[in-house]
Design an enzyme around this catalytic site. Structure first.
Site, PDB file in Angstrom:
ATOM      1  N   CYS A  13      28.658   6.283  73.320  1.00  0.00           N
ATOM      2  CA  CYS A  13      28.497   5.302  72.327  1.00  0.00           C
ATOM      3  C   CYS A  13      27.794   3.950  72.974  1.00  0.00           C
ATOM      4  O   CYS A  13      27.186   4.429  73.906  1.00  0.00           O
ATOM      5  CB  CYS A  13      29.942   4.790  72.166  1.00  0.00           C
ATOM      6  N   ASN A  16      30.576   1.953  75.865  1.00  0.00           N
ATOM      7  CA  ASN A  16      31.734   3.118  76.718  1.00  0.00           C
ATOM      8  C   ASN A  16      32.995   2.275  76.853  1.00  0.00           C
ATOM      9  O   ASN A  16      33.621   2.732  77.780  1.00  0.00           O
ATOM     10  CB  ASN A  16      31.070   3.634  77.944  1.00  0.00           C
ATOM     11  N   CYS A  18      35.080   1.231  73.877  1.00  0.00           N
ATOM     12  CA  CYS A  18      35.916   1.699  72.684  1.00  0.00           C
ATOM     13  C   CYS A  18      35.753   3.294  72.078  1.00  0.00           C
ATOM     14  O   CYS A  18      36.542   3.849  72.276  1.00  0.00           O
ATOM     15  CB  CYS A  18      35.376   0.740  71.360  1.00  0.00           C
ATOM     16  N   ARG A  19      34.794   3.428  71.262  1.00  0.00           N
ATOM     17  CA  ARG A  19      34.623   4.796  70.715  1.00  0.00           C
ATOM     18  C   ARG A  19      34.663   5.868  71.794  1.00  0.00           C
ATOM     19  O   ARG A  19      35.244   6.773  71.563  1.00  0.00           O
ATOM     20  CB  ARG A  19      33.314   4.675  69.660  1.00  0.00           C
ATOM     21  N   SER A  20      33.620   6.023  72.463  1.00  0.00           N
ATOM     22  CA  SER A  20      33.577   7.230  73.273  1.00  0.00           C
ATOM     23  C   SER A  20      34.600   7.453  74.317  1.00  0.00           C
ATOM     24  O   SER A  20      34.927   8.481  74.691  1.00  0.00           O
ATOM     25  CB  SER A  20      32.245   7.230  74.149  1.00  0.00           C
ATOM     26  N   ASP A 130      31.404   1.028  64.935  1.00  0.00           N
ATOM     27  CA  ASP A 130      31.823   0.264  66.033  1.00  0.00           C
ATOM     28  C   ASP A 130      32.992  -0.530  65.695  1.00  0.00           C
ATOM     29  O   ASP A 130      32.677  -1.576  64.884  1.00  0.00           O
ATOM     30  CB  ASP A 130      30.366  -0.332  66.505  1.00  0.00           C
TER      31      ASP A 130
HETATM   32  P1  4NP Z   1      31.760   0.760  71.972  1.00  0.00           P
HETATM   33  O1  4NP Z   1      31.756  -0.502  71.385  1.00  0.00           O
HETATM   34  O2  4NP Z   1      30.173   1.275  71.842  1.00  0.00           O
HETATM   35  O3  4NP Z   1      32.343   1.781  70.977  1.00  0.00           O
HETATM   36  O4  4NP Z   1      32.427   0.837  73.242  1.00  0.00           O
HETATM   37  C1  4NP Z   1      31.105  -1.768  71.708  1.00  0.00           C
HETATM   38  C2  4NP Z   1      31.625  -2.357  73.052  1.00  0.00           C
HETATM   39  C3  4NP Z   1      31.060  -3.380  73.377  1.00  0.00           C
HETATM   40  C4  4NP Z   1      29.815  -3.846  72.689  1.00  0.00           C
HETATM   41  C5  4NP Z   1      29.508  -3.376  71.756  1.00  0.00           C
HETATM   42  C6  4NP Z   1      30.274  -2.202  71.058  1.00  0.00           C
HETATM   43  N1  4NP Z   1      29.234  -5.048  73.155  1.00  0.00           N
HETATM   44  O5  4NP Z   1      28.260  -5.381  72.589  1.00  0.00           O
HETATM   45  O6  4NP Z   1      29.729  -5.548  74.186  1.00  0.00           O
END
Ligand code: 4NP
Length: 163
Positions: A13, A16, A18-20, A130
């Site tokens: 993702c 790294n 949340c989703r992944s 997201d």
């Molecule tokens: P992820 O979520 O891609 O599912 O881990 C996010 C985590 C952090 C950010 C964006 C999305 N960020 O902009 O910091």
């Protein structure tokens, strides 16, 4: 000898955190429950470096733990070009992540690069949204989606690979 190498899966993702990590934890648990931990290796990474070294987001850890999935041992890392050569399946959570991976990919890549949600027919949505800037409901939804995609991926591997 057959069965020497594990089949390897990398969930990807943006951050790294949340989703992944949720996809990794959910799929790992299904692999464990199927008795295939010795045959399938699961990891995750992010396309950006914002959170490298951090554990998954508290909301992601809490929501996953409520479903029996412990993400506490995970730490964020950034995806590397070499990952695309090493992993059998590199699975993006959304199309932006996929485009980033396609730009990194080498013609020598022999694994599968695609969207994780492509492995489930149960969702019309092919991108895992997201949840970072939203509330807890978003994390529950991510778990609902990745549980179905993980089941589809495990079925796919069982049908197409020698496990
Ligand atoms: P992820 O979520 O891609 O599912 O881990 C996010 C985590 C952090 C950010 C964006 C999305 N960020 O902009 O910091």
């Amino acid at each position: 000898m057959m069965h020497e190498e594990k089949i390897s899966v990398l969930m990807v993702c943006l951050g790294n955190i949340c989703r992944s990590p949720m996809a990794q934890g959910v799929f790992q648990r299904q692999v464990d429950q199927a008795g295939l931990a010795g045959r399938i290796r699961v990891d995750s990474a992010g396309t950006h470096a914002y959170h490298v070294g951090e554990p998954p987001d508290t909301r992601a850890r809490r929501a996953a733990l409520q479903r029996g999935v412990d993400l506490n041992g995970q730490r964020a890392r950034r995806v590397e070009a070499e990952d695309l050569l090493r992993f059998d399946y590199v699975l993006a959570m959304d199309r932006e992540n996929l485009a980033h991976l396609q730009a990194l990919a080498d013609p020598a890549m022999r694994g599968h690069l695609g969207l994780f949600m492509a492995f489930t027919p149960e969702w019309d949505e092919k991108e895992v949204p997201d949840p970072y800037y939203g509330g807890d409901r978003g994390f529950e939804r991510v778990l609902d989606m990745v549980e179905d995609a993980a089941r589809g991926l495990l079925d796919h591997i069982r049908h197409h690979r020698t496990v």
